[in-house]
Design a protein around this motif. Structure first.
Motif, PDB file in Angstrom:
ATOM      1  N   UNK A  42     -41.212  25.699 -66.897  1.00  0.00           N
ATOM      2  CA  UNK A  42     -41.410  26.188 -68.266  1.00  0.00           C
ATOM      3  C   UNK A  42     -41.526  27.712 -68.282  1.00  0.00           C
ATOM      4  N   UNK A  43     -42.309  28.262 -67.358  1.00  0.00           N
ATOM      5  CA  UNK A  43     -42.503  29.708 -67.298  1.00  0.00           C
ATOM      6  C   UNK A  43     -41.181  30.422 -67.028  1.00  0.00           C
ATOM      7  N   UNK A  44     -40.418  29.902 -66.063  1.00  0.00           N
ATOM      8  CA  UNK A  44     -39.120  30.506 -65.749  1.00  0.00           C
ATOM      9  C   UNK A  44     -38.189  30.418 -66.959  1.00  0.00           C
ATOM     10  N   UNK A  45     -38.206  29.261 -67.622  1.00  0.00           N
ATOM     11  CA  UNK A  45     -37.341  29.087 -68.786  1.00  0.00           C
ATOM     12  C   UNK A  45     -37.643  30.070 -69.897  1.00  0.00           C
ATOM     13  N   UNK A  46     -38.924  30.287 -70.199  1.00  0.00           N
ATOM     14  CA  UNK A  46     -39.279  31.222 -71.268  1.00  0.00           C
ATOM     15  C   UNK A  46     -39.027  32.669 -70.850  1.00  0.00           C
ATOM     16  N   UNK A  47     -39.225  32.978 -69.570  1.00  0.00           N
ATOM     17  CA  UNK A  47     -38.955  34.333 -69.081  1.00  0.00           C
ATOM     18  C   UNK A  47     -37.470  34.642 -69.171  1.00  0.00           C
ATOM     19  N   UNK A  48     -36.649  33.650 -68.837  1.00  0.00           N
ATOM     20  CA  UNK A  48     -35.200  33.821 -68.912  1.00  0.00           C
ATOM     21  C   UNK A  48     -34.760  33.994 -70.357  1.00  0.00           C
ATOM     22  N   UNK A  49     -35.370  33.215 -71.259  1.00  0.00           N
ATOM     23  CA  UNK A  49     -34.953  33.244 -72.655  1.00  0.00           C
ATOM     24  C   UNK A  49     -35.421  34.488 -73.405  1.00  0.00           C
ATOM     25  N   UNK A  50     -36.672  34.962 -73.111  1.00  0.00           N
ATOM     26  CA  UNK A  50     -37.242  36.043 -73.921  1.00  0.00           C
ATOM     27  C   UNK A  50     -37.841  37.192 -73.127  1.00  0.00           C
ATOM     28  N   UNK A  51     -37.819  37.135 -71.825  1.00  0.00           N
ATOM     29  CA  UNK A  51     -38.328  38.249 -71.041  1.00  0.00           C
ATOM     30  C   UNK A  51     -39.719  38.027 -70.473  1.00  0.00           C
ATOM     31  N   UNK A  89     -34.057  40.012 -82.084  1.00  0.00           N
ATOM     32  CA  UNK A  89     -35.238  39.170 -81.915  1.00  0.00           C
ATOM     33  C   UNK A  89     -35.262  37.962 -82.851  1.00  0.00           C
ATOM     34  N   UNK A  90     -34.133  37.723 -83.578  1.00  0.00           N
ATOM     35  CA  UNK A  90     -34.145  36.663 -84.573  1.00  0.00           C
ATOM     36  C   UNK A  90     -34.387  35.296 -83.956  1.00  0.00           C
ATOM     37  N   UNK A  91     -33.829  35.082 -82.750  1.00  0.00           N
ATOM     38  CA  UNK A  91     -33.932  33.768 -82.119  1.00  0.00           C
ATOM     39  C   UNK A  91     -35.182  33.639 -81.255  1.00  0.00           C
ATOM     40  N   UNK A  92     -35.954  34.709 -81.149  1.00  0.00           N
ATOM     41  CA  UNK A  92     -37.134  34.688 -80.288  1.00  0.00           C
ATOM     42  C   UNK A  92     -38.227  33.828 -80.902  1.00  0.00           C
ATOM     43  N   UNK A  93     -38.875  33.036 -80.050  1.00  0.00           N
ATOM     44  CA  UNK A  93     -39.979  32.204 -80.517  1.00  0.00           C
ATOM     45  C   UNK A  93     -41.260  33.036 -80.530  1.00  0.00           C
ATOM     46  N   UNK A 113     -47.363  33.074 -80.099  1.00  0.00           N
ATOM     47  CA  UNK A 113     -48.369  32.026 -80.316  1.00  0.00           C
ATOM     48  C   UNK A 113     -47.763  30.651 -80.042  1.00  0.00           C
ATOM     49  N   UNK A 114     -46.528  30.455 -80.477  1.00  0.00           N
ATOM     50  CA  UNK A 114     -45.862  29.174 -80.252  1.00  0.00           C
ATOM     51  C   UNK A 114     -45.618  28.948 -78.769  1.00  0.00           C
ATOM     52  N   UNK A 115     -45.266  30.005 -78.050  1.00  0.00           N
ATOM     53  CA  UNK A 115     -45.046  29.895 -76.608  1.00  0.00           C
ATOM     54  C   UNK A 115     -46.345  29.521 -75.897  1.00  0.00           C
ATOM     55  N   UNK A 116     -47.447  30.108 -76.334  1.00  0.00           N
ATOM     56  CA  UNK A 116     -48.751  29.798 -75.731  1.00  0.00           C
ATOM     57  C   UNK A 116     -49.093  28.321 -75.944  1.00  0.00           C
ATOM     58  N   UNK A 117     -48.910  27.836 -77.178  1.00  0.00           N
ATOM     59  CA  UNK A 117     -49.221  26.440 -77.495  1.00  0.00           C
ATOM     60  C   UNK A 117     -48.316  25.496 -76.709  1.00  0.00           C
TER      61      UNK A 117
END
Length: 216
Positions: free
Chosen positions: A27-36, A111-115, A118-122
Motif C-alpha cells: 500500500x505504501x509503495x502504491x501511494x508513493x508511486x501514485x502521488x509521491x 493535482x486533480x487526480x490526487x487523493x 486525510x483519505x490516504x491516512x484513513x
C-alpha cells in the motif's frame, strides 16, 4: 522490566518482519508511486495508527477474543480481503494522462487526480486494522515476550507495542521515501508509472484473494 523477556530477540524479530513485504508495504509503495513521498509518508502513519489499535486491543484482551471467535475472524478476513482487492483494482484502473508539451495548456490541473492526504491516512489505517493476519500476529507473537507471572501484563504489551510501532514507522517511512524518490525521477513518464501502478495493484488483488482464502 515489567515482565518483558528476551527484548533483544523481540527487536530483531520485528526488524525481520518489517523488511518482509506484505499488504502494508504494498500500500505504501502504491501511494508513493501514485502521488509521491508525502502521500507515502501519510499512508505509513495511517498504518502505524492501525498498529496502535492492535496494541491496545492486545493489551486489554480484545485481540484474544477475536482470535478465539471463528465468526469474528471470518468477518474481518472477508472485509479486509474486499478492501485490499478494491485498493488494487483502483490502482490498476488509474488513468495516466500524457504530460503536454512545454507551453501547451493543460486540460486538467496536475493535482486533480490526487487523493486527499486525510483519505490516504484513513485507507492506510483500514488496510492494517482490517487484516486478520495482523490480529493473529499480535495475539500469538507478543505473549511470547511477556512473563506469565508479570503483574503488569497490560503495560508490558503496551511497551512492546510502542517499540513495534516505532520500528514499523521508521521502516515504512524509509520505504515511502525511496519509492517516492524513484517516482520523482519517472515524473512525466506516464507509460512507466502506468505499469508500476498496474504491478502494485495486481499485487494488492493477489494479497486480497490470498487473505480471503486464509485459514486460522
Amino acid at each position: 522490566m515489567l515482565g518483558i523477556t528476551h527484548f533483544g530477540f523481540f527487536l530483531v524479530a520485528v526488524f525481520l518482519l518489517n523488511v518482509t513485504p506484505g499488504p502494508d508495504t504494498a500500500y505504501i509503495v502504491g501511494r508513493s508511486v501514485a502521488q509521491g513521498r508525502g502521500a507515502g509518508l501519510v499512508s505509513a502513519l495511517g498504518i502505524s495508527a492501525g498498529c496502535c489499535v492492535h496494541t491496545l486491543a492486545c493489551a486489554f484482551g480484545l485481540t484474544a477474543l477475536l482470535a478465539a471467535s471463528a465468526t469474528a475472524f471470518t468477518v474481518i478476513k472477508i472485509v479486509g480481503a474486499i478492501y485490499l482487492v478494491y485498493l488494487g483494482v483502483r490502482l490498476v484502473l488509474t488513468k495516466h494522462e500524457v504530460k503536454p508539451a512545454e507551453g501547451a495548456a493543460q486540460a486538467t490541473p496536475p493535482a486533480a487526480a490526487a487523493r486527499p492526504l486525510r483519505q490516504l491516512f484513513v485507507s492506510g489505517f483500514c488496510t492494517n486494522v482490517l487484516n486478520p493476519k495482523v490480529v493473529l500476529f499480535f495475539v500469538s507473537f507478543f505473549p511470547q515476550f511477556v512473563s506469565p507471572g508479570s503483574e503488569h501484563k497490560a503495560l508490558a504489551f503496551l511497551t512492546l507495542g510502542a517499540a513495534f510501532v516505532l520500528m514499523s514507522t521508521v521502516w515504512s517511512s524509509f520505504v515511502a521515501w525511496v519509492a517516492g524518490s524513484v517516482t520523482q525521477r519517472l515524473s512525466g513518464k506516464a507509460g512507466v508509472k502506468k505499469w508500476l501502478d498496474r504491478t502494485v495493484g495486481s499485487a494488492f488483488v493477489g494479497l486480497g484473494l490470498k487473505l480471503a482464502t486464509a485459514t486460522r
